[in-house]
Design a protein around this motif. Structure first.
Motif, PDB file in Angstrom:
ATOM      1  N   ARG A  90       8.207  53.958  32.470  1.00 13.58           N
ATOM      2  CA  ARG A  90       9.263  53.134  33.091  1.00 13.58           C
ATOM      3  C   ARG A  90       9.905  53.823  34.298  1.00 13.58           C
ATOM      4  NH1 ARG A  90      10.180  51.182  28.014  1.00 13.58           N
ATOM      5  NH2 ARG A  90      11.591  52.839  27.388  1.00 13.58           N
ATOM      6  N   MET A  91       9.956  55.135  34.268  1.00 11.46           N
ATOM      7  CA  MET A  91      10.585  55.872  35.372  1.00 11.46           C
ATOM      8  C   MET A  91       9.833  55.675  36.686  1.00 11.46           C
ATOM      9  SD  MET A  91      11.396  59.348  33.355  1.00 11.46           S
ATOM     10  CE  MET A  91      12.984  59.943  33.873  1.00 11.46           C
ATOM     11  N   GLN A  92       8.545  55.410  36.623  1.00 11.66           N
ATOM     12  CA  GLN A  92       7.695  55.147  37.793  1.00 11.66           C
ATOM     13  C   GLN A  92       7.766  56.245  38.855  1.00 11.66           C
ATOM     14  OE1 GLN A  92       8.674  51.197  39.188  1.00 11.66           O
ATOM     15  NE2 GLN A  92       7.512  50.252  37.539  1.00 11.66           N
ATOM     16  N   ILE A  93       7.856  57.484  38.410  1.00 16.44           N
ATOM     17  CA  ILE A  93       7.891  58.589  39.377  1.00 16.44           C
ATOM     18  C   ILE A  93       6.788  59.610  39.133  1.00 16.44           C
ATOM     19  CG2 ILE A  93      10.345  58.413  39.945  1.00 16.44           C
ATOM     20  CD1 ILE A  93      10.874  60.674  37.969  1.00 16.44           C
ATOM     21  N   PHE A  94       6.095  59.501  38.021  1.00 16.49           N
ATOM     22  CA  PHE A  94       5.071  60.492  37.687  1.00 16.49           C
ATOM     23  C   PHE A  94       3.673  59.934  37.883  1.00 16.49           C
ATOM     24  CE2 PHE A  94       8.711  61.606  34.881  1.00 16.49           C
ATOM     25  CZ  PHE A  94       9.055  62.776  35.525  1.00 16.49           C
ATOM     26  N   ARG A  95       2.772  60.800  38.260  1.00 15.32           N
ATOM     27  CA  ARG A  95       1.384  60.391  38.403  1.00 15.32           C
ATOM     28  C   ARG A  95       0.856  59.933  37.043  1.00 15.32           C
ATOM     29  NH1 ARG A  95      -1.141  65.132  42.308  1.00 15.32           N
ATOM     30  NH2 ARG A  95       0.579  65.078  43.784  1.00 15.32           N
ATOM     31  N   PRO A  96       0.164  58.800  37.019  1.00 13.55           N
ATOM     32  CA  PRO A  96      -0.366  58.294  35.749  1.00 13.55           C
ATOM     33  C   PRO A  96      -1.229  59.317  35.010  1.00 13.55           C
ATOM     34  CG  PRO A  96      -0.545  56.618  37.438  1.00 13.55           C
ATOM     35  CD  PRO A  96      -0.085  57.871  38.127  1.00 13.55           C
TER      36      PRO A  96
ATOM     37  N   THR B 297       0.723  73.305  28.566  1.00 12.88           N
ATOM     38  CA  THR B 297      -0.634  73.786  28.314  1.00 12.88           C
ATOM     39  C   THR B 297      -1.550  72.630  27.944  1.00 12.88           C
ATOM     40  OG1 THR B 297       0.266  75.891  27.563  1.00 12.88           O
ATOM     41  CG2 THR B 297      -2.000  75.410  26.952  1.00 12.88           C
ATOM     42  N   ILE B 298      -1.058  71.735  27.116  1.00 14.20           N
ATOM     43  CA  ILE B 298      -1.841  70.553  26.704  1.00 14.20           C
ATOM     44  C   ILE B 298      -2.165  69.686  27.915  1.00 14.20           C
ATOM     45  CG2 ILE B 298      -1.653  68.365  25.450  1.00 14.20           C
ATOM     46  CD1 ILE B 298      -0.041  69.952  23.311  1.00 14.20           C
ATOM     47  N   ILE B 299      -1.159  69.423  28.734  1.00 14.82           N
ATOM     48  CA  ILE B 299      -1.372  68.597  29.927  1.00 14.82           C
ATOM     49  C   ILE B 299      -2.374  69.275  30.861  1.00 14.82           C
ATOM     50  CG2 ILE B 299      -0.294  67.620  31.990  1.00 14.82           C
ATOM     51  CD1 ILE B 299       2.321  67.387  30.305  1.00 14.82           C
ATOM     52  N   ALA B 300      -2.160  70.561  31.118  1.00 15.32           N
ATOM     53  CA  ALA B 300      -3.054  71.304  32.015  1.00 15.32           C
ATOM     54  C   ALA B 300      -4.489  71.288  31.497  1.00 15.32           C
ATOM     55  CB  ALA B 300      -2.564  72.742  32.180  1.00 15.32           C
ATOM     56  N   LYS B 301      -4.660  71.498  30.216  1.00 16.82           N
ATOM     57  CA  LYS B 301      -6.007  71.485  29.621  1.00 16.82           C
ATOM     58  C   LYS B 301      -6.682  70.134  29.850  1.00 16.82           C
ATOM     59  CE  LYS B 301      -8.496  72.097  25.312  1.00 16.82           C
ATOM     60  NZ  LYS B 301      -8.396  72.306  23.865  1.00 16.82           N
ATOM     61  N   ASN B 302      -5.949  69.056  29.601  1.00 15.76           N
ATOM     62  CA  ASN B 302      -6.519  67.721  29.772  1.00 15.76           C
ATOM     63  C   ASN B 302      -6.774  67.356  31.230  1.00 15.76           C
ATOM     64  OD1 ASN B 302      -6.709  67.244  27.061  1.00 15.76           O
ATOM     65  ND2 ASN B 302      -4.820  66.083  26.921  1.00 15.76           N
ATOM     66  N   LEU B 303      -6.111  68.063  32.142  1.00 12.33           N
ATOM     67  CA  LEU B 303      -6.348  67.826  33.570  1.00 12.33           C
ATOM     68  C   LEU B 303      -7.318  68.845  34.168  1.00 12.33           C
ATOM     69  CD1 LEU B 303      -2.710  66.982  34.777  1.00 12.33           C
ATOM     70  CD2 LEU B 303      -4.604  65.388  34.388  1.00 12.33           C
ATOM     71  N   GLY B 304      -7.808  69.764  33.332  1.00 12.36           N
ATOM     72  CA  GLY B 304      -8.733  70.783  33.821  1.00 12.36           C
ATOM     73  C   GLY B 304      -8.072  71.805  34.726  1.00 12.36           C
ATOM     74  N   MET B 305      -6.810  72.103  34.454  1.00  9.29           N
ATOM     75  CA  MET B 305      -6.047  73.031  35.296  1.00  9.29           C
ATOM     76  C   MET B 305      -5.797  74.341  34.542  1.00  9.29           C
ATOM     77  SD  MET B 305      -3.559  70.245  37.063  1.00  9.29           S
ATOM     78  CE  MET B 305      -3.154  71.212  38.495  1.00  9.29           C
TER      79      MET B 305
ATOM     80  N   GLU C 201      -0.791  60.291  31.108  1.00  6.04           N
ATOM     81  CA  GLU C 201      -1.957  60.041  30.238  1.00  6.04           C
ATOM     82  C   GLU C 201      -2.430  61.327  29.570  1.00  6.04           C
ATOM     83  OE1 GLU C 201      -4.635  58.212  33.006  1.00  6.04           O
ATOM     84  OE2 GLU C 201      -3.517  56.322  32.988  1.00  6.04           O
ATOM     85  N   ALA C 202      -2.426  62.425  30.302  1.00  3.67           N
ATOM     86  CA  ALA C 202      -2.865  63.707  29.727  1.00  3.67           C
ATOM     87  C   ALA C 202      -1.963  64.116  28.567  1.00  3.67           C
ATOM     88  CB  ALA C 202      -2.876  64.793  30.797  1.00  3.67           C
ATOM     89  N   LEU C 203      -0.678  63.875  28.692  1.00  5.60           N
ATOM     90  CA  LEU C 203       0.255  64.172  27.604  1.00  5.60           C
ATOM     91  C   LEU C 203       0.089  63.180  26.463  1.00  5.60           C
ATOM     92  CD1 LEU C 203       2.654  65.662  26.348  1.00  5.60           C
ATOM     93  CD2 LEU C 203       4.150  64.113  27.625  1.00  5.60           C
ATOM     94  N   ALA C 204       0.007  61.893  26.778  1.00  6.64           N
ATOM     95  CA  ALA C 204      -0.088  60.858  25.744  1.00  6.64           C
ATOM     96  C   ALA C 204      -1.330  61.036  24.887  1.00  6.64           C
ATOM     97  CB  ALA C 204      -0.075  59.468  26.389  1.00  6.64           C
ATOM     98  N   ILE C 205      -2.455  61.305  25.514  1.00 10.43           N
ATOM     99  CA  ILE C 205      -3.709  61.492  24.775  1.00 10.43           C
ATOM    100  C   ILE C 205      -3.610  62.700  23.861  1.00 10.43           C
ATOM    101  CG2 ILE C 205      -6.148  62.132  25.038  1.00 10.43           C
ATOM    102  CD1 ILE C 205      -6.074  60.406  27.663  1.00 10.43           C
TER     103      ILE C 205
END
Length: 172
Positions: free
Chosen positions: A148-154, A31-39, A158-162
């Motif tokens: 480090r995994m280099q498989i996820f969209r930045p 939910t947090i990620i989606a909110k920060n991505l406007g989804m 970032e949406a989770l980290a913020i």
């Protein structure tokens, strides 16, 4: 759909409290990620709740194991993604079946919806106390590992980290 979700959550609760706790935590992170991505926050909350529904078919002895699991056990555990997708299809929750099926695939070409669930799932697993066989890591260490995994969209990381930094700041 709400009746089906309630039934699934009840089954998770009766099966394994850790499974339910993990799913609820992943749902909140989604939910947090989606909110920060406007989804669509409600869609991602529900996806987080049901992403591991296939674990209802995994023996509790394996889910609750306090040491690292062996190869045979890992193969059984890996099947939860497929089983979850099939359960969701049977229950008419097709929109979540692909997410359940693919959320453990470590490849950069996953659909955005799957990446959101996978990031939340991995972060929650890394930072939670419920993994008896592995100590939790800090927010920063988990975020660094996701990078480090280099498989996820930045944008997903970032949406989770913020959002997590905002939560940490509010607690302090």
């Amino acid at each position: 759909m709400q009746k089906v979700l309630n039934l699934l959550l009840q089954n998770m609760s009766e099966k394994n409290a850790t499974l339910l706790t993990h799913s609820l935590n992943v749902a909140k992170l989604c939910t947090i990620i989606a909110k920060n991505l406007g989804m669509d926050e409600e869609f991602y909350y529900t996806a987080g709740l049901v992403h591991d529904v296939g674990k209802l078919l995994i023996p509790n002895a394996l889910l609750d194991k306090s040491i690292a699991i062996g190869k045979e056990e890992l193969e059984i555990l890996k099947k939860h993604s497929y089983w979850g997708a099939e359960i969701l299809k049977l229950l008419g929750l097709n929109e979540f079946s692909t997410i359940a099926l693919l959320h453990h695939q470590d490849t950069s070409d996953l659909p955005l919806s799957v990446q959101i669930i996978a990031v939340a799932d991995k972060y929650e697993a890394m930072t939670s106390l419920w993994r008896q066989y592995k100590k939790p890591v800090s927010h920063k260490e988990a975020i660094d590992e996701l990078w480090r995994m280099q498989i996820f969209r930045p944008t997903v990381i970032e949406a989770l980290a913020i959002a997590q930094m905002e939560l940490i700041t509010k607690k302090g």
